[in-house]
Design a protein around this motif. Sequence first.
Motif, PDB file in Angstrom:
ATOM      1  N   THR A   6      -2.563  49.319  97.552  1.00 15.52           N
ATOM      2  CA  THR A   6      -1.333  48.262  97.296  1.00 15.52           C
ATOM      3  C   THR A   6      -1.722  47.239  97.795  1.00 15.52           C
TER       4      THR A   6
ATOM      5  N   THR B 138       5.798  45.376  97.042  1.00 16.29           N
ATOM      6  CA  THR B 138       4.608  45.922  97.016  1.00 16.29           C
ATOM      7  C   THR B 138       4.234  46.189  95.354  1.00 16.29           C
TER       8      THR B 138
ATOM      9  N   ASP C  69       0.749  47.592  92.793  1.00 13.79           N
ATOM     10  CA  ASP C  69      -0.527  48.252  92.625  1.00 13.79           C
ATOM     11  C   ASP C  69      -1.612  47.424  93.232  1.00 13.79           C
TER      12      ASP C  69
END
Length: 189
Positions: free
Chosen positions: A147, A167, A169
């Motif tokens: 993340t 947040t 990927d």
Amino acid sequence: KSLRMEMLTTILGLSLLICVAFCVAAITVSRSAIKDQMDDSLTKITNQGAVLASERIEKHFDALDNIARDSAFVNAAMNQFQIQTLLTKQQSAAGYAELMYAGKSGKAYNGAGETVDVTGYEHYIKGMAGERHVSSPVPVEGTDQMTMTYSVPIVTGDAVTGVLIMTTDGFELSDIVSDITYAKTGYAF
């Protein structure tokens, strides 16, 4: 005959030596030119990759800045339900892994109302200092996921009143880099 043979051998030897010297010089000059050209090309590609990554990161900051301007944040303590609805809507629409709001207390909550103390996290500290922040990709414990966390300050009047934290990927950065190629088989890492 032997004098003629000696002269012929000497001339042939010198000719062969001159040819070898020219070949070695040509190979050395060519190698240097190719190396310089590759270095120049790779530098340009690296710079283009950095610009591409910066542009994509800036898009996330712009999206967060737009959310942070919502009037619900003006009186966040009174508008928690409205903020939660906004966070849920924006997280769903943009596909973020998480979208949270943290006030001056350092308690952050997401659209579902789940809370977490973020006072010791760099993205909160920088946000409360009025700075935007993006983390390096971080592995998620117990999974094969990564993340990245972005944060922007929420400013009401002239004061920072909270932080908007997103947040995403962490492999997004790898996806940006994987778009960069060199020649037929070269790739960025």
